[in-house]
Design an enzyme around this catalytic site. Structure first.
Site, PDB file in Angstrom:
ATOM      1  N   PRO A 126       0.812  -1.221   0.000  1.00 51.53           N
ATOM      2  CA  PRO A 126       0.000   0.000   0.000  1.00 51.53           C
ATOM      3  C   PRO A 126       0.846   1.273   0.000  1.00 51.53           C
ATOM      4  CG  PRO A 126      -0.711  -1.546   1.703  1.00 51.53           C
ATOM      5  CD  PRO A 126       0.606  -2.020   1.197  1.00 51.53           C
ATOM      6  N   GLU A 127       0.648   2.082  -1.037  1.00 55.18           N
ATOM      7  CA  GLU A 127       1.269   3.404  -1.122  1.00 55.18           C
ATOM      8  C   GLU A 127       0.119   4.411  -1.150  1.00 55.18           C
ATOM      9  OE1 GLU A 127       4.227   3.447  -4.267  1.00 55.18           O
ATOM     10  OE2 GLU A 127       4.560   1.307  -4.051  1.00 55.18           O
ATOM     11  N   ARG A 157       2.216 -10.171   7.428  1.00 51.94           N
ATOM     12  CA  ARG A 157       3.601 -10.033   7.906  1.00 51.94           C
ATOM     13  C   ARG A 157       3.739  -9.269   9.217  1.00 51.94           C
ATOM     14  NH1 ARG A 157       7.063  -9.080   2.424  1.00 51.94           N
ATOM     15  NH2 ARG A 157       6.305 -10.906   1.365  1.00 51.94           N
TER      16      ARG A 157
END
Length: 299
Positions: free
Chosen positions: A2-3, A112
DNA sequence: ACTATCCCCTGACGGC
DNA sequence: TGCCGTCAGGGGATAG
């Protein structure tokens, strides 16, 4: 990962449903996901109403009644999802936020476990100042970007990835922007003229706006709060495409490592004038030294 | 003050 | 088939 466009897409998908909802209960299955401490988080949120959704760079902010704010960073694999209230959390669902009078709950999932939620000690503006985040990539002005790029000795890609220079660009969009702007990721950030920075910023805005229209890039995990994948992965021109023909000149796209990140670029369209000079080419373009191979950034 | 490097964490993937 | 090592990466911490 995600940016800015993905975080903006999550923010938009939250805005359609979340504001006005009251939090009834919070469960923290993996306390490490709440960097400000799971205990206070669990105790402070219930009873408060969500009053607004904000974003700066890759950070998302939930405004709560009583002047409190929750900050969220999805990092690599984080997701914020509306799920049916009664659905059992899977092993990657780390925080559940239940809402009164709703069949949905808000779930933070993260394979993660790099992503973080936190109860802010102050306003988002103070948070941004304390983290020393640069201006949002969609709000920064050309003169400001020029000044910020001028005062670093790093290469362009490292500077654009630095959230203290400008906030919102990550590995995917940096590569896509540099390709479209025909700039080498290895080029010295301070070597760009005002005019070049202006053109670069126009490209940044175009790429980000286009990605937001497609609701972001879904390569592996990314989905918005309604579970919808984005579509910008089909518009990528260089990222992850080593060996494919450059859409402009047909030269095979090359993968290299710049600023410690996998980097995809066209060795022909994105030549670096600085390294060309070092390799023996005068600014005028006449060959004075080694052959053409020495000027290609990836050998 | 800057910059580079290490580390977190898990799934995917390649080699044998 | 299956085991094991390696890699990916945002940003905070740490080292130089």
């Amino acid at each position: 990962m995600p940016e800015l466009p993905e975080v903006e897409s999550v923010a938009r998908s939250l805005r359609g449903f979340l504001p006005g909802r009251r939090i009834s209960r919070v469960l923290c299955h993996f306390p490490g996901s709440v960097s400000s401490g799971a205990g206070p988080f669990r105790k402070t949120l219930p009873g408060r109403t969500v009053v607004g959704i904000g974003r700066h760079g890759k950070y998302l902010f939930l405004g709560l009644s009583g002047g409190l704010y929750v900050g969220l960073h999805l990092r690599m694999t984080g997701q914020l999802l509306f799920l049916p209230r009664r659905r059992a959390p899977d092993s990657h669902s780390h925080v559940e936020i239940f809402l009164t009078a709703s069949e949905s709950k808000l779930v933070f999932r993260d394979v993660r476990k790099f992503g973080r939620l936190e109860l802010l000690p102050g306003s988002p503006e103070e948070f941004i100042r304390e983290r020393r985040l640069g201006p949002d990539a969609l709000a920064i002005l050309p003169g400001e970007l020029y000044q910020r790029l001028r005062q670093t000795r790093r290469c362009l890609k490292a500077a654009l990835l630095d959230q203290r220079v400008l906030a919102g660009l990550g590995n995917i969009y940096t590569d896509e922007v540099l390709f479209r702007a025909r700039l080498s990721p290895r080029r010295s950030a301070s070597s760009l003229s005002r005019r070049q920075v202006q053109a670069l910023l126009l490209t940044i805005r175009e790429v980000l706006a286009s990605a937001i229209r497609r609701r972001g890039t879904s390569i592996s995990d990314y989905v918005d709060a309604r579970g919808r994948r984005g579509g910008f992965q089909f518009a990528l021109q260089v990222y992850g495409r080593q060996g494919a023909a450059c859409p402009r000149c047909g030269t095979p796209i090359v993968r290299s490592v710049v600023a410690g990140r996998g980097t995809w670029s066209c060795p022909r369209c994105q030549r670096d004038p600085d390294s060309s000079r070092r390799a023996g080419v005068r600014p005028g373009g006449h060959w004075t030294g080694p052959g053409i191979g020495a000027t290609l950034e990836n050998g």
